[in-house]
Design an enzyme around this catalytic site. Sequence first.
Site, PDB file in Angstrom:
ATOM      1  N   CYS A  69       0.844  -1.199   0.000  1.00 23.53           N
ATOM      2  CA  CYS A  69       0.000   0.000   0.000  1.00 23.53           C
ATOM      3  C   CYS A  69       0.878   1.248   0.000  1.00 23.53           C
ATOM      4  O   CYS A  69       2.059   1.196   0.280  1.00 23.53           O
ATOM      5  CB  CYS A  69      -0.862   0.004   1.269  1.00 23.53           C
ATOM      6  SG  CYS A  69      -1.797  -1.486   1.494  1.00 23.53           S
TER       7      CYS A  69
ATOM      8  N   ARG B 235       3.972   1.025  -6.917  1.00 22.25           N
ATOM      9  CA  ARG B 235       3.995  -0.032  -5.895  1.00 22.25           C
ATOM     10  C   ARG B 235       2.900  -1.064  -6.120  1.00 22.25           C
ATOM     11  O   ARG B 235       2.869  -2.098  -5.485  1.00 22.25           O
ATOM     12  CB  ARG B 235       3.817   0.583  -4.501  1.00 22.25           C
ATOM     13  CG  ARG B 235       4.914   1.539  -4.087  1.00 22.25           C
ATOM     14  CD  ARG B 235       4.465   2.471  -2.968  1.00 22.25           C
ATOM     15  NE  ARG B 235       4.246   1.789  -1.721  1.00 22.25           N
ATOM     16  CZ  ARG B 235       5.202   1.627  -0.780  1.00 22.25           C
ATOM     17  NH1 ARG B 235       6.413   2.071  -1.025  1.00 22.25           N
ATOM     18  NH2 ARG B 235       4.949   1.005   0.343  1.00 22.25           N
TER      19      ARG B 235
ATOM     20  N   TRP C  52      -3.092  -2.190  -1.487  1.00 28.85           N
ATOM     21  CA  TRP C  52      -2.751  -3.494  -2.075  1.00 28.85           C
ATOM     22  C   TRP C  52      -3.414  -4.494  -1.146  1.00 28.85           C
ATOM     23  O   TRP C  52      -2.957  -4.688  -0.006  1.00 28.85           O
ATOM     24  CB  TRP C  52      -1.237  -3.667  -2.108  1.00 28.85           C
ATOM     25  CG  TRP C  52      -0.789  -5.057  -2.440  1.00 28.85           C
ATOM     26  CD1 TRP C  52      -0.454  -6.048  -1.551  1.00 28.85           C
ATOM     27  CD2 TRP C  52      -0.665  -5.657  -3.733  1.00 28.85           C
ATOM     28  NE1 TRP C  52      -0.112  -7.191  -2.212  1.00 28.85           N
ATOM     29  CE2 TRP C  52      -0.233  -6.995  -3.559  1.00 28.85           C
ATOM     30  CE3 TRP C  52      -0.853  -5.200  -5.026  1.00 28.85           C
ATOM     31  CZ2 TRP C  52       0.003  -7.862  -4.610  1.00 28.85           C
ATOM     32  CZ3 TRP C  52      -0.622  -6.081  -6.080  1.00 28.85           C
ATOM     33  CH2 TRP C  52      -0.198  -7.367  -5.876  1.00 28.85           C
TER      34      TRP C  52
ATOM     35  N   ASN D 142      -0.673   0.666   6.123  1.00 26.53           N
ATOM     36  CA  ASN D 142       0.061  -0.250   5.235  1.00 26.53           C
ATOM     37  C   ASN D 142       0.654  -1.316   6.143  1.00 26.53           C
ATOM     38  O   ASN D 142       1.355  -1.003   7.098  1.00 26.53           O
ATOM     39  CB  ASN D 142       1.181   0.492   4.487  1.00 26.53           C
ATOM     40  CG  ASN D 142       2.000  -0.479   3.622  1.00 26.53           C
ATOM     41  OD1 ASN D 142       1.541  -1.573   3.316  1.00 26.53           O
ATOM     42  ND2 ASN D 142       3.209  -0.084   3.271  1.00 26.53           N
ATOM     43  N   GLY D 143       0.342  -2.589   5.883  1.00 31.89           N
ATOM     44  CA  GLY D 143       0.876  -3.678   6.710  1.00 31.89           C
ATOM     45  C   GLY D 143      -0.208  -4.698   6.989  1.00 31.89           C
ATOM     46  O   GLY D 143      -1.235  -4.727   6.319  1.00 31.89           O
TER      47      GLY D 143
ATOM     48  N   GLU E 227      15.005 -23.428 -11.314  1.00 32.81           N
ATOM     49  CA  GLU E 227      14.733 -22.000 -11.100  1.00 32.81           C
ATOM     50  C   GLU E 227      15.976 -21.169 -11.371  1.00 32.81           C
ATOM     51  O   GLU E 227      15.894 -20.093 -11.988  1.00 32.81           O
ATOM     52  CB  GLU E 227      14.205 -21.764  -9.684  1.00 32.81           C
ATOM     53  CG  GLU E 227      13.903 -20.310  -9.361  1.00 32.81           C
ATOM     54  CD  GLU E 227      12.855 -19.681 -10.291  1.00 32.81           C
ATOM     55  OE1 GLU E 227      12.205 -20.417 -11.067  1.00 32.81           O
ATOM     56  OE2 GLU E 227      12.717 -18.456 -10.257  1.00 32.81           O
TER      57      GLU E 227
ATOM     58  N   LYS F 268      15.934 -18.138 -14.130  1.00 33.86           N
ATOM     59  CA  LYS F 268      16.304 -16.763 -13.736  1.00 33.86           C
ATOM     60  C   LYS F 268      17.379 -16.230 -14.671  1.00 33.86           C
ATOM     61  O   LYS F 268      17.335 -15.098 -15.126  1.00 33.86           O
ATOM     62  CB  LYS F 268      16.811 -16.743 -12.283  1.00 33.86           C
ATOM     63  CG  LYS F 268      15.725 -16.777 -11.252  1.00 33.86           C
ATOM     64  CD  LYS F 268      14.994 -15.482 -11.080  1.00 33.86           C
ATOM     65  CE  LYS F 268      13.659 -15.301 -11.713  1.00 33.86           C
ATOM     66  NZ  LYS F 268      12.701 -16.334 -11.893  1.00 33.86           N
TER      67      LYS F 268
ATOM     68  N   GLU G 259      16.001 -16.012 -18.643  1.00 36.82           N
ATOM     69  CA  GLU G 259      14.887 -15.108 -19.003  1.00 36.82           C
ATOM     70  C   GLU G 259      15.307 -13.635 -18.961  1.00 36.82           C
ATOM     71  O   GLU G 259      14.685 -12.803 -19.604  1.00 36.82           O
ATOM     72  CB  GLU G 259      13.678 -15.350 -18.131  1.00 36.82           C
ATOM     73  CG  GLU G 259      13.817 -14.968 -16.669  1.00 36.82           C
ATOM     74  CD  GLU G 259      12.499 -15.148 -15.900  1.00 36.82           C
ATOM     75  OE1 GLU G 259      11.434 -14.865 -16.468  1.00 36.82           O
ATOM     76  OE2 GLU G 259      12.546 -15.582 -14.749  1.00 36.82           O
TER      77      GLU G 259
ATOM     78  N   HIS H 225      23.054 -39.287 -19.905  1.00 35.19           N
ATOM     79  CA  HIS H 225      22.141 -39.849 -20.922  1.00 35.19           C
ATOM     80  C   HIS H 225      21.987 -38.912 -22.107  1.00 35.19           C
ATOM     81  O   HIS H 225      20.989 -38.952 -22.814  1.00 35.19           O
ATOM     82  CB  HIS H 225      20.778 -40.133 -20.275  1.00 35.19           C
ATOM     83  CG  HIS H 225      20.868 -41.133 -19.168  1.00 35.19           C
ATOM     84  ND1 HIS H 225      21.010 -42.474 -19.386  1.00 35.19           N
ATOM     85  CD2 HIS H 225      20.935 -40.965 -17.838  1.00 35.19           C
ATOM     86  CE1 HIS H 225      21.108 -43.105 -18.240  1.00 35.19           C
ATOM     87  NE2 HIS H 225      21.064 -42.218 -17.269  1.00 35.19           N
TER      88      HIS H 225
ATOM     89  N   LYS I 140       4.636  -9.963 -17.436  1.00 35.20           N
ATOM     90  CA  LYS I 140       4.625 -10.311 -16.013  1.00 35.20           C
ATOM     91  C   LYS I 140       3.566 -11.370 -15.734  1.00 35.20           C
ATOM     92  O   LYS I 140       3.755 -12.229 -14.892  1.00 35.20           O
ATOM     93  CB  LYS I 140       4.346  -9.067 -15.154  1.00 35.20           C
ATOM     94  CG  LYS I 140       4.347  -9.337 -13.647  1.00 35.20           C
ATOM     95  CD  LYS I 140       5.659  -9.912 -13.165  1.00 35.20           C
ATOM     96  CE  LYS I 140       5.637 -10.324 -11.715  1.00 35.20           C
ATOM     97  NZ  LYS I 140       6.826 -11.142 -11.354  1.00 35.20           N
TER      98      LYS I 140
HETATM   99  C1  AGP Z   1       9.354 -16.336 -13.691  1.00 36.42           C
HETATM  100  O1  AGP Z   1      10.422 -15.463 -13.412  1.00 36.42           O
HETATM  101  C2  AGP Z   1       8.491 -15.858 -14.819  1.00 36.42           C
HETATM  102  N1  AGP Z   1       8.062 -14.554 -14.615  1.00 36.42           N
HETATM  103  C3  AGP Z   1       7.363 -16.849 -15.159  1.00 36.42           C
HETATM  104  O2  AGP Z   1       7.931 -18.134 -15.315  1.00 36.42           O
HETATM  105  C4  AGP Z   1       6.226 -16.970 -14.112  1.00 36.42           C
HETATM  106  O3  AGP Z   1       6.700 -17.635 -12.971  1.00 36.42           O
HETATM  107  C5  AGP Z   1       5.088 -17.788 -14.753  1.00 36.42           C
HETATM  108  O4  AGP Z   1       4.636 -17.098 -15.896  1.00 36.42           O
HETATM  109  C6  AGP Z   1       3.914 -18.026 -13.790  1.00 36.42           C
HETATM  110  O5  AGP Z   1       3.343 -16.796 -13.448  1.00 36.42           O
HETATM  111  P1  AGP Z   1       2.285 -16.762 -12.222  1.00 36.42           P
HETATM  112  O6  AGP Z   1       3.051 -17.189 -11.002  1.00 36.42           O
HETATM  113  O7  AGP Z   1       1.808 -15.352 -12.156  1.00 36.42           O
HETATM  114  O8  AGP Z   1       1.186 -17.739 -12.530  1.00 36.42           O
END
Ligand code: AGP
Length: 608
Positions: free
Chosen positions: A2, A27, A75, A101-102, A481, A485, A488, A504, A603
């Site tokens: 928030c 934010r 938020w 906020n919190g 992961e 990271k 991407e 393999h 996103k």
């Molecule tokens: C991860 O860094 C990416 N932004 C992407 O893999 C993300 O985790 C995936 O699209 C799932 O998104 P969500 O958690 O909003 O469902």
Amino acid sequence: MCGIVGYIGKRQAAPIILEGLSRLEYRGYDSAGIAVFDGDKINISKAAGRLKILEEMTHNGETLKGFVGIGHTRWATHGVPSTINAHPHYNREETIAVVHNGIIENYIALRKMLKEKGYEMVSDTDTEVVAHLIDYYYKGNPLEAITKVLHRVEGSYALGVIFSEHPDQLFAARKDSPLIVGQNEEGCFIASDVPAILKYTRQVTYVDNQEIVRLRGDHMHFYTVDEEEIKKESVTIEWDSKAAEKGGYEHFMLKEMYEQPKGVADTLLPRIKDGEVVIDELNMTDEELLSVKKIYIVACGSAYHVGVTGKYVLENLARISVEVDLASEFRYRNPVLEEGAMVIVVSQSGETADTLAALRESQKRGFKVLGIVNVVGSSIAREADSVLYTWAGPEIAVATTKAYSTQLIALYLLALKFARIRKTVEDKVFAGLLEDLKKLPDQIELLLSNKNHIQKFANRYIGAKDIFFIGRGIDYAISLEGSLKLKEISYIHSEAYAAGELKHGTISLIEEGTLVAAVATQPELFAKTISNMVEVKARGAFVLAVTNEGNMEIEKAADYVIYIPETNPCFANSLAIIPLQLFGYYVAVGKGCDVDKPRNLAKSVTVE
Ligand code: AGP
């Protein structure tokens, strides 16, 4: 998170507050509101949706006359995004207004106490409790009332409060949620963050935990929660407003990495009470939980990697069978789902099309779905049968970090809950696991402080063509992961491989100087992973190892070692992922990539 803005001084408060809130839009929020004292009473305007709606409602603040006021962008954490849940919140006589906020962790108990005293709640928020509690303690002295409230509430808060009986004063208080105050020749300001008031002053004072500020038009006083007056120094902000939005960090991604300790603590601590895991949001009795014989975890991307970790942890601790699926596969493979199973979908945004489709497919087949979601009121949150929210706060960077870390916490809590009910873990071991969980925020903090070493190492690989990540068990999930990271945001090709699978096929790709990141946090698998490291080294690889403090064996096979602090192997992902996040980040920064908005990515993938 928030956003809070408040003003008291010679100028009309509303336009200043709205302008300040617009500086906090980055934010993330879902509703907004403002309260201004007009000389007679406190007037409030608030609305779900964008700040623009509030600006139009109030003609940019013109309709709200007055020299003292508070504003808020919400938020949602408790209570869906709506006008009624938006802040500010009144007491019953509308003589006190509050923004917050919190998270007030004991709001349910406080709501109950207030109801017994005749108070009626009009919203579903935890914040409204604060407005009524101030009213309950207010006997004419605002500072005294606020200090009494701060002794009663548990959790985190940044508060802005105005009283119609004291229009010459604006109050603010803070515990764990950020809050600053500032002053210029026209008045005094409160805000959640610097961008909101940078236009008016570069001299700000950071309010510390359990401090209260009383602001008048031309001066401010600071107090402890015991009403002792204290002196505080102001600082001069050198940042420009763009940098200020990122809290001085170069990118939102780095800022959000550094918010992981708080997000992990916020998601974890309210759900550990008196040595037990308490997840009221599950809406399932212990008997219903006991009847769950199988779990399906369905997600995409990093959330899927959390699911892979969840499988190992749930099967290890709760001895419950778990299947993990990519949502884009699950929704079309005509899955055979076992009777009595539980489906868990994991999603930061709560809007990922494939994951939402998997949820609907499961419900269509008669299965209950638990959503682990970060965005309150999102589609998955609304359609799931129950929701376990991660309280990471809004995540702006496309590459997830803090949401990922809080999703891991949610799955650890579930695993411990099931283990407790199914009696698969002894009391002493269970207590030890809880202690290990509570240490994670500080341990993450410690690993983040190592960023300069990681940056130096990362700079050696900005020209790399292929980078591999290998691991066994949970270390394989961590590798998945770590690899995502890196690729991407740096656009360097990378693959994660189950270490035992290398021979393999993939090992044929290892050449002189190829970087292989080997994750080795599972003691029973150390020897096996070390032998895989020796295999790739024999073919010319440069081996980066991420392993537990004290595992000196690894130095025989690794060229560069990053150690993580001691924790239960089930929770190692929460720690080992930190240096890998930093590695991917600094390689991308070194390459000059657009870290927060990588090419081709969104996103939230709300389409197939
Ligand atoms: C991860 O860094 C990416 N932004 C992407 O893999 C993300 O985790 C995936 O699209 C799932 O998104 P969500 O958690 O909003 O469902």
